[in-house]
Design an enzyme around this catalytic site. Structure first.
Site, short mmCIF file in Angstrom:
data_model
loop_
_atom_site.label_atom_id
_atom_site.label_comp_id
_atom_site.label_asym_id
_atom_site.label_seq_id
_atom_site.Cartn_x
_atom_site.Cartn_y
_atom_site.Cartn_z
N ILE A 18 0.82 -1.21 0.00
CA ILE A 18 0.00 0.00 0.00
C ILE A 18 0.86 1.27 0.00
O ILE A 18 1.91 1.34 0.64
CB ILE A 18 -0.96 0.01 1.22
CG1 ILE A 18 -1.97 1.16 1.10
CG2 ILE A 18 -0.19 0.07 2.52
CD1 ILE A 18 -3.05 1.09 2.16
N ASP A 24 -2.27 -9.99 -0.28
CA ASP A 24 -3.72 -9.97 -0.47
C ASP A 24 -4.07 -10.26 -1.91
O ASP A 24 -4.99 -11.02 -2.21
CB ASP A 24 -4.29 -8.60 -0.08
CG ASP A 24 -4.14 -8.28 1.39
OD1 ASP A 24 -4.76 -8.97 2.21
OD2 ASP A 24 -3.39 -7.35 1.73
N ASP A 60 -6.62 -6.40 6.34
CA ASP A 60 -8.09 -6.38 6.28
C ASP A 60 -8.68 -6.49 4.89
O ASP A 60 -9.88 -6.27 4.70
CB ASP A 60 -8.62 -5.10 6.96
CG ASP A 60 -8.06 -3.82 6.35
OD1 ASP A 60 -7.31 -3.90 5.36
OD2 ASP A 60 -8.37 -2.73 6.88
#
Length: 340
Positions: A130, A189, A217
């Protein structure tokens, strides 16, 4: 700079890894963190959209132009290559990426000519994860007049970002991903939502989120246990944020094949995609959908769903075409299956 340093991690080194970090490893992590924290003042380079020699519409985020965080190409009519395309930022996942992935894979899902997708990363590494500074406004400053409304809006943001990778899993076309060098945070992810995972010998994987103060998450904690199968190893990786190197990634089942370098890996990924694309799209897409359904349901439920699925999907000319090619010892690449 070699991101992996010298000796690669082996399963027997697991207990020692956290206590024997090399200086170059710390430098690697600092560099990746700096990349994640950078805010680019220049607009990212637009993605390249090469769709082959056939008159196939370009896949773009909007009518305004191509993707800014992805490069989409078409090696063959039936194979789409999606490349993370911010090499100057180590393919850090900025705000544009999270929405463009959804648009891209929704378009691929509706593209009847596409049968397989290959995903890779441009530049020196697969992804640094990210882009923290670019995403900080969304994550740290949710809008709302009180705690309840802040939380309500935060949940909307999180579920929106979850869709960025869930859309890969929902896409009925099989997705082959090739990882080279670093695959950090959001990269894990992403790859756990793909169907087939390949990597280079210098690849390493890291569930980084605990190091930046949050629980992953957007898919890792839900998909990684079902990919690897070892709850203990998943817990270790998620709670310590240690690196998982290529050899261990293969031995635990995170990847199915390891290659000497990126060139060899991409050649194999495209060859594999071509093999899958040569099969009946009714059979291939039905197989993916039922594999995912069975993963999340009991054996009895999976069998019942399969029976319901095939009571209609067996009514296709593809079965006869495939059987005839087999009897005549012809390659399935010569069989003219209809688009789906």
């Amino acid at each position: 700079m070699r991101l992996t340093g010298g000796r690669r991690h082996r399963p027997e080194d697991t207990a020692l890894r956290p206590q024997t970090r090399r200086p170059e490893e710390e430098e690697e992590e600092e560099e990746l963190l700096e990349v994640q924290l950078e805010v680019s003042s220049a607009r990212p380079k637009p993605g390249v959209c090469q769709l082959g020699q056939t008159a196939v519409r370009a896949m773009s985020a909007s009518a305004a132009g191509p993707f800014s965080s992805l490069a989409v190409s078409r090696p063959t009519d039936a194979v789409v290559h999606v490349q993370l395309n911010r090499p100057e930022k180590r393919n850090a996942m900025n705000r544009a990426f999270w929405s463009e992935m959804v648009t891209c894979f929704n378009q691929i899902a509706e593209d009847s000519a596409c049968r397989v997708v290959v995903v890779s990363g441009a530049g020196k590494i697969f992804t640094a994860g990210i882009d923290l500074m670019d995403m900080a406004g969304d994550v740290l400053q949710p809008e709302g007049d009180d705690t309840a409304r802040n939380a309500w809006n935060m949940r909307k943001i999180i579920t929106k970002y979850q869709e960025t990778f869930s859309v890969i899993e929902k896409c009925p076309k099989p997705v082959v991903v090739g990882v080279h060098s670093a695959c950090v945070g959001g990269g894990v992810d992403l790859i756990t939502a793909c169907d087939i995972r390949l990597c280079t010998q210098d690849a390493w994987f890291q569930v980084k989120e605990v190091d930046i103060g949050l629980a992953a998450d957007v898919g890792t904690l839900q998909r990684l246990p079902k990919v690897i199968g070892s709850r203990s190893l998943v817990n270790e990786l998620a709670l310590t944020a240690r690196k998982l190197y290529a050899d261990e990634a293969k031995s635990c089942g995170l990847v199915s094949r390891v290659f000497a370098d990126k060139e060899a890996m991409m050649a194999a990924a495209l060859e594999m995609a071509g093999e899958i694309a040569s099969r009946s799209p009714v059979a291939v897409q039905g197989t993916k959908i039922n594999l995912i359904y069975s993963r999340d349901h009991s054996v009895a439920e999976g069998l019942d769903y399969m029976a319901t699925w095939n009571m209609s999907m067996l009514q296709t000319q593809d079965v006869m075409k495939s059987a005839q090619a087999s009897m005549e010892k012809k390659s399935l690449k010569t069989v003219p299956y209809s688009k789906l």
